[in-house]
Each structure stands twice: as structure tokens, then as C-alpha cells.
Design an enzyme around this catalytic site. Structure first.
Site, PDB file in Angstrom:
ATOM      1  N   GLY A  12       0.863  -1.009  -0.022  1.00  0.00           N
ATOM      2  CA  GLY A  12      -0.073   0.142  -0.042  1.00  0.00           C
ATOM      3  C   GLY A  12       0.752   1.099  -0.031  1.00  0.00           C
ATOM      4  N   SER A 130       6.754   6.873  12.331  1.00  0.00           N
ATOM      5  CA  SER A 130       5.631   8.293  12.386  1.00  0.00           C
ATOM      6  C   SER A 130       6.402   9.024  11.251  1.00  0.00           C
ATOM      7  CB  SER A 130       6.022   8.832  13.668  1.00  0.00           C
ATOM      8  OG  SER A 130       5.260   9.959  13.442  1.00  0.00           O
ATOM      9  N   LYS A 184       4.827   4.921  20.447  1.00  0.00           N
ATOM     10  CA  LYS A 184       4.503   5.588  19.190  1.00  0.00           C
ATOM     11  C   LYS A 184       2.955   5.684  19.258  1.00  0.00           C
ATOM     12  CE  LYS A 184       3.451   6.457  14.454  1.00  0.00           C
ATOM     13  NZ  LYS A 184       2.000   6.352  14.421  1.00  0.00           N
ATOM     14  N   HIS A 187       3.126   9.270  21.398  1.00  0.00           N
ATOM     15  CA  HIS A 187       3.433  10.245  20.114  1.00  0.00           C
ATOM     16  C   HIS A 187       2.403  10.682  19.566  1.00  0.00           C
ATOM     17  CE1 HIS A 187       3.870  11.182  16.042  1.00  0.00           C
ATOM     18  NE2 HIS A 187       5.127  11.704  16.267  1.00  0.00           N
ATOM     19  N   ASN A 188       1.325   9.831  19.181  1.00  0.00           N
ATOM     20  CA  ASN A 188      -0.006  10.037  18.414  1.00  0.00           C
ATOM     21  C   ASN A 188      -0.726  10.993  19.462  1.00  0.00           C
ATOM     22  OD1 ASN A 188       1.276   8.877  16.557  1.00  0.00           O
ATOM     23  ND2 ASN A 188      -0.688   7.790  15.794  1.00  0.00           N
ATOM     24  N   GLU A 191       0.372  14.288  19.407  1.00  0.00           N
ATOM     25  CA  GLU A 191       0.146  15.054  18.270  1.00  0.00           C
ATOM     26  C   GLU A 191      -1.254  15.363  18.150  1.00  0.00           C
ATOM     27  OE1 GLU A 191      -0.908  12.838  13.973  1.00  0.00           O
ATOM     28  OE2 GLU A 191       0.940  12.189  14.686  1.00  0.00           O
TER      29      GLU A 191
END
Length: 474
Positions: A12, A130, A184, A187-188, A191
Site C-alpha cells: 500500500g 511516524s 508511538k 507520540h500520537n 500529536e
């Protein structure tokens, strides 16, 4: 034929870009996609990189094409598809081979998969990536969880393809099993808070100061030259500057105000709650996205209550803009402090020993929340040994003393004007509660004792006590 250094399943957008990145950095890569025509098209469009890509028509062919011990990256949809892919790979791989999930996985699934593969001879890496498709192609921030031995096997490839900050790779081993995917996730969460607070400041500029997108764009561009320098501030300026090709209107003005999400922000809030670590700015940001999705209800509520007549924020514009800049900076500090506090709590809970300075360093480039003050965070954690709330680091005490009065003024003025600023106000409330030596929870303890005989501590004696409520207790 020369063996590939690594394999990848799933071509993808993210998988294709990651594969091209690996090939471009000089590493031979074997690729497989369930739809063979997609593999053929990918290789055909690889241009000069075609010679470093080995197209495979089956998982057996993929395994045979990679140098042992064989690392294979899975880039498929999170959840059941990952489990199905692991099950299929187990029949083709051998002892010491490494399955790498590079998707946005829930770290609990990563821990489970790591455990399930123990004793099979295979090992598992949960790898947070990321930077979006641009990062995958040219250099993401990479957060790895697994055994140190498995990290050593893939370190050369992952550090080569990662973003670089002043020559330093933004990729690192962070701990066992789910450590990489947990970092992660947080992190998001940060964000989400960062983006929401930027949106709130944009809303004040748009509705409180009646500024058009083209007027707001240079404000963010200017802030990007100073203390707020970051990827999200940079792209905000570019978004506000862009026009829609069809209508000629600013693109931001024709976008429906309904934000999407893929779950990582929600996971970060759930984990914070489970760990008992307050992450209120992140929680507010997730809730704001959810509320934004209730478009029909919001329109009905507007009709029921009447259109809000926003009070224009008056005063010297330059002073207001300075306050807005500092308010956003203070909110950002609070959100990062909360995120790192959650990671410290998880590190203790799961025995990961997360390297906080390293996390800050690998977020300095490639990832979505990259910003200049991550250097300051890395330095602060280096001095503290990776422990303690960022709000107590000397550098951040200095910055917050300068910035929090502006956050207070902006939140107050936004409330008076009828402008919602949930993340900024939550950040302020967190800061105020954190720095208050004696809060108001003594009242809560009194209430709990009154209706449930839960007891309380006294300020003048050790032990557990009950109040003089007598027979009035419910």
C-alpha cells in the site's frame, strides 16, 4: 542470486514508500503483495531502484529471497490482518527469523504476539513509524520494541532509512515487546493535543479577531521562526495559504469541520487512565475530535440555542498575537509533559526502562510532532536520568513562568468571547492543579467519608480517621 537484506509484505502507500526508501539507501529488499499485479506495478514504477527490489509471488519465495536470519516487515491493516499474516509466515520462516509489525498496532496486541512467538524459534518486533507517507519514503522516526538481538539484525537498515537530525539517526531500540508501539501511541496522543491547540488558536484568530486565512498564514509562518518552530506549525501556515482550485477560495474554508481519527489518540487516553497518570490536554483533544464528528447534532444545537454571537477580542493586535504565541507554547509544554509522564508510568508498570532522552532525540526529525524544543526535553531528561515531570525541569520552569500568564489570559478571553478552547483550558487547569500545594481534594475525601465511611488522612496526625458525621452517614 544475491539475497535481500530484508523483506516487506504489503505494498500500500506506506509499504511502497518504505520499500523504496530501503532500496534507495542501498539495501536489497524482497517484496510481496497478496495481489500479484500490484507487486508487478510497484517494481515497474521503481525506476532506477528496480535492481535492488526482488518481486516475490508467494511467501515461500519471499522467505527464500532473504538472507538469514530473515527480517520481514508487515505493512497491512492493524488487527486481525496482522495475526493472519503472522500465521501464514510461521510456515515459511525458520529459527531466529524476525517478524516486524510496522503498522499502528495497539501495544497490547504487540505484547501478545511477542509472547505467542516465544518458544517457536521466531521473534517479533513491534515498530512504530511516524512521518506519514512522506516520512516513509524519505525518512521517518522509528521506534522499535523487541529483543536487543533482533534490533541488532535490522539496525543498519532501520538507521539508514530513518530521518536524520544533524546526522543522528531518528531510530532506536526502546525496550522489549510492546515498548516501541506504546511510545508511538503516546507520540500520537501528543500529536492530537498539539493539533487541537493549533486549531483552537486558529479559531481565535478567525472568529475572535476576524482574520482571513491569508492574514493568519504569516502569523503561523512567523511563529515557526521562533520558539514554536515545528512541523505542525510549518504546515499550518502552508494550509492557510493554499487556495482551492475549483472555487478559488481558501482551502481551509471549504473543508468540513469534522475530524477523523484512527484510534491511537483514544488508546493513549485509555492507557493514561489505566496507569493513573493525568493527561488532560490529550483527553480534551480526543474528546474534541469526537465532538466534531457530531456535525448534525451541533447544527441542531445551534438552531435550538441560536447562533453564537462571538464577541470580538479587542486590544492591541501585536500584544494579542504575542499572547497567543505564548499561550500555544505553554499548552504545548503541558501536553508534552503529560505524554512523557504517561510513558514514565508505563515504563515502571511494564518493566521497560524506556530511555526518555533517546525518545526525545528520535522525535526531533521525521515524525509529525518534531519541534525544536525536543532538544531541550532530551537535555532535561539527560540531567534527571529520565525521571520526573518535565514541568519540574529547570529549563521548563523558566519557560512556563514566562508563558503561563499568556495562556491564562487567552483561555479567559476565549471563554468570555464564547470561543471553545478545550485543550488549551485543560492544559491550564492541569498546570494550575499541578503547582497548587494545597488543593481542594480534602472536600472530596470528606464527602467520601460521609457517604461511604472511606476514611481520610489528617494534616496533623498519622493514620486513618473518620469525621463526626454520626448517624447522618448514607
Amino acid at each position: 542470486m544475491e539475497k535481500a537484506e530484508i523483506g516487506l509484505i504489503g505494498l500500500g502507500t506506506m509499504g511502497s514508500n518504505l520499500a523504496l526508501n530501503i532500496a534507495e539507501k542501498g539495501h536489497r529488499i524482497a517484496v510481496f503483495n497478496r495481489t500479484a499485479s500490484k507487486t508487478d506495478a510497484f517494481v515497474e514504477n521503481a525506476g532506477a531502484l528496480k535492481g535492488r527490489i526482488v518481486p516475490c509471488k508467494s511467501l515461500a519465495e519471499l522467505a527464500d529471497a532473504i538472507r538469514p536470519p530473515r527480517p520481514v516487515i508487515i505493512m497491512v491493516l492493524a488487527g486481525k490482518p496482522v495475526d493472519e499474516q503472522i500465521a501464514a509466515l510461521r510456515d515459511e520462516l525458520s529459527a531466529n527469523d524476525i517478524i516486524i509489525d510496522a503498522g499502528n498496532a495497539n501495544f497490547h496486541d504487540t505484547v501478545r504476539r511477542f509472547t505467542e512467538l516465544q518458544g517457536s524459534g521466531l521473534t517479533f518486533i513491534g515498530m512504530g513509524v511516524s512521518g506519514g507517507e512522506e516520512g516513509a519514503r524519505h525518512g521517518p522516526s522509528i521506534m522499535v520494541g523487541g529483543t536487543q538481538e533482533s534490533w541488532t539484525r535490522v539496525e543498519d537498515v532501520l538507521t539508514a532509512i530513518s530521518a536524520k537530525y544533524k546526522g543522528e539517526p531518528c531510530a532506536a531500540w526502546l525496550g522489549p515487546d510492546g515498548a516501541g508501539h506504546f511510545v508511538k501511541t503516546i507520540h500520537n496522543g501528543i500529536e492530537y493535543a498539539d493539533m487541537q491547540m493549533i486549531a483552537e488558536i486558529y479559531g481565535i484568530l478567525r472568529d475572535g479577531l476576524a482574520m482571513a486565512p491569508k492574514e493568519i498564514a504569516p502569523v503561523f509562518a512567523g511563529w515557526n521562526e521562533g520558539r514554536l518552530n515545528s512541523y505542525l506549525i510549518e504546515i499550518t501556515a502552508k494550509v492557510l495559504e493554499a487556495d482551492d482550485a475549483e472555487t478559488g477560495k481558501p482551502v481551509v474554508d471549504i473543508i468540513l469541520d469534522r475530524a477523523g481519527q484512527k484510534g491511537t489518540g483514544k488508546w493513549s487516553v485509555i492507557e493514561a487512565q489505566q496507569l493513573g497518570i493525568p493527561a488532560t490536554a490529550i483527553e480534551a483533544a480526543v474528546a474534541a475530535r469526537v465532538l466534531s464528528s457530531f456535525k448534525a447534532e451541533r447544527l441542531a444545537a445551534e438552531k435550538a440555542y441560536g447562533t453564537l454571537e462571538v464577541e470580538r477580542i479587542s486590544g492591541a493586535k501585536d500584544a494579542l498575537l504575542k499572547d497567543l504565541e505564548l499561550a500555544l507554547f505553554a499548552g504545548k509544554i503541558a501536553a508534552y509533559a503529560q505524554g512523557f509522564a504517561v510513558m514514565e508510568g508505563a515504563s515502571k508498570e511494564f518493566g521497560w526502562n524506556l530511555p526518555m532522552p533517546t525518545i526525545a532525540r528520535i522525535w526531533r526529525a521525521g515524525c509529525i510532532i518534531r519541534s525544536q524544543f525536543l532538544d531541550t526535553i532530551a537535555e532535561a531528561f539527560g540531567k534527571s536520568g529520565g525521571k520526573g515531570n518535565l514541568l519540574m525541569a529547570p529549563a521548563f520552569i523558566t519557560m512556563m513562568k514566562e508563558a503561563h500568564p499568556s495562556l491564562r489570559r487567552i483561555v479567559a478571553r476565549a471563554a468570555e468571547a464564547g470561543l471553545p478552547v478545550p485543550a488549551l483550558s485543560s492544559a491550564l487547569a492541569y498546570f494550575d492543579a499541578y503547582r497548587q500545594g494545597r488543593g481542594t481534594s480534602n472536600m472530596i475525601q470528606a464527602q467520601r467519608d460521609f457517604f461511604g465511611a472511606h476514611g481520610f488522612e489528617r494534616i496533623d496526625a498519622e493514620g486513618a480517621f473518620h469525621g463526626p458525621w454520626g448517624m447522618e452517614q448514607g
